[in-house]
Design an enzyme around this catalytic site. Structure first.
Site, PDB file in Angstrom:
ATOM      1  N   GLU A 170      51.574  43.634  11.408  1.00 17.79           N
ATOM      2  CA  GLU A 170      52.008  45.043  11.216  1.00 17.79           C
ATOM      3  C   GLU A 170      50.819  45.991  11.192  1.00 17.79           C
ATOM      4  O   GLU A 170      51.014  47.136  11.629  1.00 17.79           O
ATOM      5  CB  GLU A 170      52.826  45.163   9.925  1.00 17.79           C
ATOM      6  CG  GLU A 170      54.184  44.499   9.986  1.00 17.79           C
ATOM      7  CD  GLU A 170      54.108  42.976   9.850  1.00 17.79           C
ATOM      8  OE1 GLU A 170      53.045  42.483   9.435  1.00 17.79           O
ATOM      9  OE2 GLU A 170      55.089  42.294  10.165  1.00 17.79           O
ATOM     10  N   ASP A 222      61.130  37.875   7.613  1.00 13.88           N
ATOM     11  CA  ASP A 222      61.455  37.188   6.366  1.00 13.88           C
ATOM     12  C   ASP A 222      62.798  37.582   5.777  1.00 13.88           C
ATOM     13  O   ASP A 222      62.886  38.407   4.865  1.00 13.88           O
ATOM     14  CB  ASP A 222      60.335  37.429   5.352  1.00 13.88           C
ATOM     15  CG  ASP A 222      59.022  36.836   5.835  1.00 13.88           C
ATOM     16  OD1 ASP A 222      59.058  36.035   6.798  1.00 13.88           O
ATOM     17  OD2 ASP A 222      57.975  37.171   5.272  1.00 13.88           O
ATOM     18  N   ASP A 226      51.840  36.358  13.531  1.00 21.61           N
ATOM     19  CA  ASP A 226      52.454  36.803  12.271  1.00 21.61           C
ATOM     20  C   ASP A 226      51.569  37.890  11.655  1.00 21.61           C
ATOM     21  O   ASP A 226      50.445  38.123  12.107  1.00 21.61           O
ATOM     22  CB  ASP A 226      52.541  35.585  11.336  1.00 21.61           C
ATOM     23  CG  ASP A 226      53.322  35.869  10.056  1.00 21.61           C
ATOM     24  OD1 ASP A 226      54.080  36.863  10.026  1.00 21.61           O
ATOM     25  OD2 ASP A 226      53.161  35.097   9.096  1.00 21.61           O
TER      26      ASP A 226
HETATM   27  O1  MIG Z   1      52.805  36.079   3.840  1.00 26.06           O
HETATM   28  O2  MIG Z   1      52.704  32.107   7.412  1.00 26.06           O
HETATM   29  O3  MIG Z   1      57.150  35.895   8.287  1.00 26.06           O
HETATM   30  O4  MIG Z   1      57.556  33.220   8.868  1.00 26.06           O
HETATM   31  O5  MIG Z   1      56.187  31.348   7.281  1.00 26.06           O
HETATM   32  C1  MIG Z   1      53.719  35.259   4.496  1.00 26.06           C
HETATM   33  C2  MIG Z   1      53.540  32.081   6.315  1.00 26.06           C
HETATM   34  C3  MIG Z   1      53.183  34.885   5.840  1.00 26.06           C
HETATM   35  C4  MIG Z   1      55.266  35.352   6.936  1.00 26.06           C
HETATM   36  C5  MIG Z   1      56.159  34.947   8.072  1.00 26.06           C
HETATM   37  C6  MIG Z   1      56.740  33.601   7.794  1.00 26.06           C
HETATM   38  C7  MIG Z   1      55.639  32.606   7.601  1.00 26.06           C
HETATM   39  C8  MIG Z   1      54.695  33.060   6.487  1.00 26.06           C
HETATM   40  N1  MIG Z   1      54.194  34.390   6.766  1.00 26.06           N
END
Ligand code: MIG
Length: 860
Positions: free
Chosen positions: A447, A522, A444
């Protein structure tokens, strides 16, 4: 003041005081570093006013490459295949002999393409490169390119064409054809047809996106064009990772332009005319996905976050014992870690992960854990110390000061995944997870995302290794996530050579499909986002990244029972089927809304499990040819203009047409059936396309159709993949009916079934079984049916027979005859198995047969 105060209070509640403090001080530090190291140069992709190559001066041919010096730049055109041309435009100040810059996207190097023939000719006005598939014409007075087919029709041609600016930006303007449609470009929040808008190429964490927000997590600079009523299809892949822009007729309705703020003008032109051919070439060039393990195709359950361990155990029991809903994967979000430190476990919430995961394995679950790139700046944390000692973090331009910025754990260092040493180190770190039994890794925030107000990623000046070439974040940004996924997968491969690695990534770029699958980040729990899942998944598939899916039920906010059920009905036909939700939302599980939702949700998840042999075959096709699993109808019916903008229904594999309900309270919808023979999956009602039909769709019904001529393999319901041996497989035959064909004319449909152990790489050594079916039907109504079955590969499925289910026939057949080849290689007759081997229920005919090569069924 009050505002700031409430922001601080809210911020502290959301992310904790330390992280909030780090986030605020980062804003100040960022300024300071910008002054010290120079901020990012604010540059845009030029719209006009860039320098084009101009007059052609001469040309040289060497091997597959034609070099064309022009007044203001030099073209280097390389013919890699008859339908694949690489176009580079080098400004005059760049040596024409400049080596091709290493590209992270390309999987097949120039040397790996077998040389293909082409003719280079010169006329008064143009240079012409002619291959067996296309002509590339370069106008001598302007240096503009046109790609033509062998009849001289335009596939795609320059308007102003390619060019450059002294500041380093590059751009290219091409003409849009009157009825042209555009697809691809990765993860977008728009309709299927992308024409008329602008799209940015800069992976961005939108922190929950809106429809029409752009860019978001995962951009892919490949564009597919389709025009001339479907007769012409092509692709353009801009191989440049700098901040980029595609304008598909927004500034100027007839002009397509693309470019980037820096780097080289280098694009690949791919000719179809079938878009399936374009995708096959594009994925040959940038790579294809590996077959995932079969369990990845099961149902997955996630939330931010299932914790503590007792909650996970309860979830597992709810699936297996309380609600009997099949499930393969449970995903652990950031709370499993100790203070968000990657590769650690929270001692209180998950005291003994190895033991707990072993228990979950025993119940048939696989465990996937989230891993973010940011490493908490904390000298008591081994990974941080090690990273600093080994110099694997990104630095400021001085090459020494590690870049530090806030994410969930507070201030973090960021591994430079463009450095092979870092990737190795990271890959080894995954051992801490595989050692306790973790089955897959979910990347996650790659980016990469950074907390802050405006720019939410690294400053452009941050240094990257770029595999030895060196470069700034401006160049590395878009491939950062993909290289993180690569590090993860390369690590998993080393650690478990016999298992297929699983990595889910949020960010990515052209070529990411070689390493990872994705989920679409998201989204929100509302009906528009349910709808969006369709064009989004389709355009990702058309960008080479087929293995993807949305957070079923939506991420932010809370789904209603109806919304969740409708989303799930669609989700079981998407490549990745996982429910997930936000930290502050109530649970979104198949039973969260009670009945009637639970029963319907269960039935659809069960259907997905029954269809696993079918779905897995579609995955195999994708791994072989790049053909997506979920496909817009235009891939199969390209010459039908109705399909070119059809985005609220899709094909899943070769046989299923899925038309989800995407409006609240709707109990019917209209569905387009393209030319051919179609069956309603639920009623076996037959339709002839092309036709728009109106279908009833009460909550329990997903409008679902099967293409005539298909053989759909189905297995039994299981609570998880491999729960018990598959035993007998059902082969659902849907004979093609063609009332418009003269009586007695044969109608053949072809289908495939791919099988292997679903886990290892043994299929690469021939341990697979590919079955090809040919279904002939004759007569109207059907009077004769022949089902041929051809097998290739060594994998032993242990199967002894089939249950053949013939749909759309209401009478008991007069005769069933079959042939097979016995162990001695002799042709013998097929046996029908048992007393109830032949059954008819007015809609279908059931036959229990032993293995057969050829089966013939006749009616009076
Ligand atoms: O700032 O890990 O897209 O699936 O549950 C949010 C917490 C960070 C973004 C991800 C989401 C995940 C969440 N993450």
């Amino acid at each position: 003041m009050l505002n700031i105060l409430s922001l601080i209070v809210r911020g502290t509640r959301e992310i904790g005081f330390k992280t909030l403090w780090d986030s605020i001080t980062y804003l100040v530090r960022k300024r300071w570093y910008r002054v010290r190291f120079g901020g990012r140069k604010c540059r845009r992709v030029p719209e006009r006013g860039y320098t084009c190559p101009g007059r052609v001066m001469s040309h040289m041919r060497r091997g597959q490459t034609v070099t064309i010096p022009c007044a203001d730049g030099t073209y280097v055109l390389t013919i890699l295949a008859p339908d694949l041309v690489r176009v580079r435009l080098l400004p005059p100040h760049v040596l024409a002999a400049r080596q091709l810059h290493h590209s992270y996207s390309i999987a097949k190097s120039d040397a790996q393409w077998s040389p293909c023939e082409f003719l280079l000719t010169e006329t008064e006005t143009a240079l012409k490169i002619e291959t067996a598939r296309l002509v590339c014409r370069i106008a001598k007075d302007t240096g503009r390119l046109a790609f033509l087919d062998l009849f001289g029709d335009v596939i795609n041609e320059d308007e102003a064409g390619a060019g450059w600016q002294a500041c380093g930006a590059v751009a290219c303007r091409k003409r849009i054809q009157p009825d042209e449609h555009f697809y691809g470009l990765g993860e977008r929040t728009f309709e299927l047809d992308l024409r008329g808008r602008q799209y940015r190429m800069w992976n961005t964490d939108p922190r929950t996106y809106r429809l029409g927000q752009d860019p978001i997590h995962l951009c892919v600079p490949v564009l597919l064009g389709l025009h001339d009523r479907g007769r012409q299809g092509y692709g353009i892949f801009l191989d440049n990772t700098f901040r980029g822009l595609f304008d598909l007729g927004r500034r100027d309705p007839d002009v397509l332009s693309f470019g980037a703020v820096d780097g080289e003008m280098r694009y690949y032109f791919i000719y179809g005319p079938a878009l399936t051919t374009v995708l096959e070439r594009y994925t040959e060039l940038t790579g294809r996905m590996n077959l995932p393990p079969l369990w990845m195709l099961g149902y997955h359950q996630s939330r931010w976050s299932y914790q503590p361990e007792a909650r996970v155990r309860k979830l597992a029991r709810d699936f297996r014992q309380v609600y009997r809903v099949p499930c393969d994967g449970i995903h652990l979000d950031i709370h499993y870690m100790d203070g968000y430190r990657c590769f650690t476990w929270d001692a209180e919430r998950f005291p003994d992960p190895a033991e707990k995961i072993a228990d979950l394995h025993a119940m048939g679950f696989k465990i996937i854990v989230i891993v973010d790139p940011g490493i908490r700046a904390d000298h008591d944390y081994r990974v941080c110390r090690e990273g600093l000692e080994r110099n694997v973090f990104c630095t400021y331009p001085d090459g020494e000061t590690p870049f530090k910025a806030p994410v969930w754990p507070g201030d973090c260092y960021f591994p430079d995944f463009t450095d092979p040493r870092t990737r190795m180190w990271w890959g080894d770190l995954c051992k801490t997870l595989t050692d306790v039994g973790v089955d897959g890794i979910w990347n996650d925030m790659n980016e990469p995302a950074i907390f802050g107000m405006r720019s939410t990623t690294m400053p452009q000046s941050i240094r990257h290794d770029m595999d030895g070439h060196g470069g700034g974040h401006a160049e590395a940004h878009n491939i950062y996530g993909m290289q993180m996924a690569r590090a993860t997968v390369e690590g998993l491969r080393q650690l478990r050579p016999d298992r297929r690695p699983v990595c889910i990534t949020r960010s990515g770029w052209a070529g990411v499909q070689r390493y990872a699958m994705s989920w679409t980040g998201d989204n929100r729990s509302n009906w528009r986002h349910l709808w969006l899942s369709m064009p989004m998944a389709m355009n990702l598939g058309l960008s080479g990244l087929a293995h993807t899916g949305p957070d079923v039920g939506g991420f932010s906010q809370f789904a209603s029972g109806e919304l969740f059920t409708r989303w799930l009905q669609m989700g079981v036909f998407l490549p990745f089927c996982r429910a997930h939700t936000f930290v502050h939302s109530p649970d979104q599980e198949p039973w969260s809304w009670g009945e009637p939702y639970l029963a319907i949700n269960r039935r659809y998840i069960e259907l997905r499990y029954r269809l696993l042999p079918y779905l897995y075959t579609a995955f195999w096709q994708c791994a072989q040819t790049g053909l997506p699993i979920v496909r817009p109808l235009l891939l199969a019916f390209q010459d039908d203009a109705q399909t070119h903008t059809l985005e609220d229904q899709f094909m899943c594999g070769d046989a299923f047409l899925v038309a989800p309900v995407f409006e609240e309270s709707a109990d019917r919808r209209s569905v387009y059936l393209p030319t051919g023979s179609w069956y309603d999956f639920w009623t076996d009602q037959h339709f002839h396309g092309p036709a728009w039909i109106d279908v009833e769709a009460p909550l329990e019904r997903l409008p679902l159709f099967v293409r005539g001529g298909s053989v759909v393999p189905m297995g039994p319901v299981m609570q998880y993949v491999g729960e018990h041996p598959t035993g007998r497989l059902e082969l659902h035959a849907y004979p093609r009916r063609a009332s418009h064909l003269p009586d007695g004319r044969d109608n053949v449909g072809r289908s495939a079934l791919y099988e292997d152990d679903g886990r290892s790489w043994a299929f690469q050594d021939g341990e697979y079984r590919l079955t090809r079916f040919a279904l002939h039907s004759a007569g109207h109504p059907i009077s004769r049916l022949e089902l041929g079955r051809q097998v290739e590969g060594r994998y032993e499925s242990g199967r002894r027979g089939f249950e053949v289910v013939v749909h759309g026939v209401d009478e008991s057949p007069r005769s069933v005859t079959g042939r097979t080849i016995n162990v001695h290689g002799r042709m013998i007759n097929v046996r029908l198995l048992g007393r109830r081997a032949l059954r008819t229920d007015g809609r279908t005919v059931h036959l229990l047969t032993s293995l057969f090569e050829h089966l013939q069924i006749e009616w009076d």
